[in-house]
Scaffold this motif. Structure first.
Motif, PDB file in Angstrom:
ATOM      1  N   THR A  98       0.809  -1.227   0.000  1.00 16.31           N
ATOM      2  CA  THR A  98       0.000   0.000   0.000  1.00 16.31           C
ATOM      3  C   THR A  98       0.842   1.276   0.000  1.00 16.31           C
ATOM      4  OG1 THR A  98      -0.185  -0.106   2.423  1.00 16.31           O
ATOM      5  CG2 THR A  98      -1.949  -1.120   1.137  1.00 16.31           C
ATOM      6  N   ARG A  99       2.139   1.154  -0.297  1.00 18.82           N
ATOM      7  CA  ARG A  99       3.014   2.329  -0.216  1.00 18.82           C
ATOM      8  C   ARG A  99       2.626   3.433  -1.202  1.00 18.82           C
ATOM      9  NH1 ARG A  99       8.578  -0.331  -2.318  1.00 18.82           N
ATOM     10  NH2 ARG A  99       7.549  -2.169  -1.424  1.00 18.82           N
ATOM     11  N   PHE A 326     -14.653  -7.703  15.250  1.00 20.93           N
ATOM     12  CA  PHE A 326     -13.346  -7.617  14.590  1.00 20.93           C
ATOM     13  C   PHE A 326     -13.490  -6.949  13.236  1.00 20.93           C
ATOM     14  CE2 PHE A 326     -10.136  -9.560  11.702  1.00 20.93           C
ATOM     15  CZ  PHE A 326      -8.991  -9.060  12.305  1.00 20.93           C
ATOM     16  N   LEU A 327     -12.627  -5.993  12.963  1.00 16.99           N
ATOM     17  CA  LEU A 327     -12.572  -5.348  11.649  1.00 16.99           C
ATOM     18  C   LEU A 327     -11.275  -5.780  10.975  1.00 16.99           C
ATOM     19  CD1 LEU A 327     -14.000  -3.123  13.769  1.00 16.99           C
ATOM     20  CD2 LEU A 327     -14.435  -2.086  11.538  1.00 16.99           C
ATOM     21  N   PRO A 328     -11.364  -6.476   9.827  1.00 17.22           N
ATOM     22  CA  PRO A 328     -10.211  -7.193   9.275  1.00 17.22           C
ATOM     23  C   PRO A 328      -9.294  -6.361   8.386  1.00 17.22           C
ATOM     24  CG  PRO A 328     -12.135  -7.663   7.949  1.00 17.22           C
ATOM     25  CD  PRO A 328     -12.599  -6.744   9.060  1.00 17.22           C
ATOM     26  N   TYR A 329      -9.027  -5.144   8.769  1.00 15.90           N
ATOM     27  CA  TYR A 329      -8.263  -4.239   7.906  1.00 15.90           C
ATOM     28  C   TYR A 329      -6.789  -4.230   8.315  1.00 15.90           C
ATOM     29  CZ  TYR A 329     -13.121  -2.701   7.424  1.00 15.90           C
ATOM     30  OH  TYR A 329     -14.479  -2.674   7.245  1.00 15.90           O
ATOM     31  N   LEU A 330      -6.159  -5.397   8.268  1.00 12.56           N
ATOM     32  CA  LEU A 330      -4.780  -5.498   8.746  1.00 12.56           C
ATOM     33  C   LEU A 330      -3.808  -4.749   7.845  1.00 12.56           C
ATOM     34  CD1 LEU A 330      -4.680  -9.250   9.852  1.00 12.56           C
ATOM     35  CD2 LEU A 330      -5.260  -7.217  11.194  1.00 12.56           C
ATOM     36  N   GLY A 331      -4.169  -4.565   6.591  1.00 16.15           N
ATOM     37  CA  GLY A 331      -3.288  -3.838   5.657  1.00 16.15           C
ATOM     38  C   GLY A 331      -4.058  -2.930   4.736  1.00 16.15           C
ATOM     39  N   GLY A 332      -5.103  -2.257   5.279  1.00 10.84           N
ATOM     40  CA  GLY A 332      -5.963  -1.427   4.447  1.00 10.84           C
ATOM     41  C   GLY A 332      -7.105  -2.247   3.867  1.00 10.84           C
ATOM     42  N   ALA A 340      -6.227   2.739   1.976  1.00  6.46           N
ATOM     43  CA  ALA A 340      -4.972   2.033   2.204  1.00  6.46           C
ATOM     44  C   ALA A 340      -4.445   2.207   3.616  1.00  6.46           C
ATOM     45  CB  ALA A 340      -3.916   2.529   1.212  1.00  6.46           C
ATOM     46  N   THR A 341      -4.931   3.203   4.336  1.00 10.62           N
ATOM     47  CA  THR A 341      -4.367   3.502   5.657  1.00 10.62           C
ATOM     48  C   THR A 341      -5.225   3.004   6.811  1.00 10.62           C
ATOM     49  OG1 THR A 341      -5.407   5.697   5.698  1.00 10.62           O
ATOM     50  CG2 THR A 341      -3.190   5.533   4.757  1.00 10.62           C
TER      51      THR A 341
END
Length: 478
Positions: A98-99, A326-332, A340-341
């Protein structure tokens, strides 16, 4: 006989099938992901070649003298950068990296990109990665001669051909998705030209032939066809027989995908639904994509020190969603957030929360993310009547029951067998070699159907509402 090679994120899989599409042999080789900085995700293309050599060596033990074609499937969006001597310039920037969020936002701000590609420019797509390289690694940028997607780097090694196919190319932000061709205007907007791109073929077409040295190494005949193949999800669609309008599947892999085949091109980028070419000519598909499906479960399993299968296997009958959320947004996240953040969260924890409650919360969180995808697809006019379940997470009846109930659709579980990307790639090899078409991409035999639980529908509706409230609450935390 035919071979399908599927280059995934965590491993490369190969299968050998006969003319009747019976799987004769399979082999896998693991891959690892490097994460040198927050939000980064990279792999060395040399590791893909090493994995392919292991897989082909193992398949060769079964005898490959009758192989006629090889099909390729692979992880999408990766930026594999080669110089004029075909040397790899830097590690491949992967689909879940996600950079390039700022670069993606810049490109997406130009209406031309959505108009031509039919999609939002997501940070995981290929074009913004090239802008990131130009902005942050100018010396590497100056060396770029060719941009390849991951499976197409394998193709170059296998055949010496620079080629891509429509389904994978549609995830670059450089393809005119309706016209099924590179867009010179989009390439120019990112400082590139058609000369930097591989030529395009359809997934069921011939892209080249296996190099003589490799054929001799593994005992294959001369002239083995290399099919165009497909991006991992399109190839899985071919493998599971989802190639006709009205057919759909849910994939519970590292990422999660809600995939529906379409007879025509019907983009709706504002929904954050992916509208891509399918791997078959004159066919498209739509996807809702979540970045962390079994990845979330595996993360939680590592956190509590227990195997994921053990955690899910002890849950018993489907229950109403509990207090933990649980919200599964470990990498956006992609669909429908395009953020992405954003990062994940556990909410509603209490003294009574144990491993089982945490496991259910993780499964429910990913399930509610799939429901968001379902709603986004519905906004484009796509209606799901049933889903075929594929991927490692489909081994959990609890999870499939939650998905069936939350999305209010029956979920069909195929009989034991491989119907994923490698199988779809092998089917595409049959098509390229023999001239066969979509008629060979039949649905798999179904072992059983998991229906929604009417008694729990209201509870899952309420859980999804809580999920949305939490989603809004954490959106600005980063």
């Amino acid at each position: 006989m035919y071979i399908g090679l599927d280059l995934g994120t965590s491993g490369l899989k190969g299968i050998l099938i006969d003319e009747a599409q019976t799987v004769l042999a399979e082999a896998t080789a693991p891959l690892t992901v490097q994460r040198p900085h927050d939000g980064w995700s990279e792999q060395s293309p040399a590791a893909w070649i090493a994995a392919a050599e292991i897989v082909m060596d193992r398949l060769a033990a079964h005898g490959l003298g009758d192989v006629r074609g090889i099909g390729l499937s692979g992880q999408m969006h990766g930026a594999t950068l080669l110089d004029s001597a075909d040397e790899v310039i830097r590690p491949c920037i992967l689909w879940n990296d996600t950079r390039s969020a700022a670069e993606a936002a810049d490109l997406d701000g130009d209406p031309m990109f959505r108009r031509i590609t039919g999609n939002i420019v997501f940070p995981g797509f290929t074009a913004p990665k090239l802008l990131w390289v130009r902005n942050h690694e100018p010396r590497n940028w100056e060396r770029v001669a060719t941009v390849l997607l991951p499976k197409d780097y394998l193709r170059l090694w296998l055949s010496g051909e620079y080629a891509a196919e429509m389904s994978d190319a549609a995830g670059t932000s450089w393809l005119d998705t309706g016209a099924r061709d590179w867009s010179d205007d989009l390439l120019a907007a990112t400082g590139l030209a058609r000369a930097n791109m591989p030529r395009l073929v359809e997934g069921a077409a011939i892209s080249g032939n296996l190099r003589a040295a490799l054929a001799a190494r593994w005992g294959l005949p001369a002239g083995v066809v290399i099919a165009g193949g497909g991006g991992d999800n399109a190839a899985s669609g071919v493998g599971v027989g989802v190639v006709r309008a009205g057919e759909a599947f849910v994939s519970l892999g590292t990422s999660g995908v809600l995939f529906a085949a379409n007879a025509g091109y019907q983009p709706s980028p504002e929904t954050a639904v992916h509208t891509f070419c399918h791997a078959l000519p004159d066919t498209w598909h739509q996807m809702g994509v979540i970045l962390s499906a079994t990845d979330s479960l595996n993360w939680y399993a590592g956190l509590v020190g227990e195997a994921a299968a053990t955690l899910t296997g002890g849950l018993g009958a489907l229950q109403s969603p509990g207090k933990p959320l649980f919200l599964p947004y470990l990498g956006g996240e992609r669909t429908p957030l395009n953020n992405a953040t954003i990062r994940g969260a556990f909410l509603g924890l209490e003294h009574a929360t144990d491993k089982a409650a945490g496991t259910r919360a993780v499964l429910e969180g990913v399930t509610f993310a799939f429901r968001d995808c379902r709603d986004a697809l519905a906004a484009t006019g796509t209606k799901l009547e049933k889903l075929i379940a594929v991927g490692g997470g489909s081994r959990s009846d609890y999870w499939l029951g939650a998905i069936a109930t939350a999305l209010n659709v029956p979920v069909l579980l195929p009989q034991a067998g491989d119907f994923g990307g490698a199988f779809g790639a092998a089917r595409l090899a049959i098509m390229a070699t023999t001239g066969a078409g979509a008629e060979i991409a039949t649905l798999p035999p179904i072992a059983r159907q998991i229906d929604p639980s009417p008694a729990l529908t209201a509870a899952f509706d309420a859980g999804h509402a809580r999920y949305h409230a939490a989603q809004a609450a954490i959106a600005t935390l980063g």
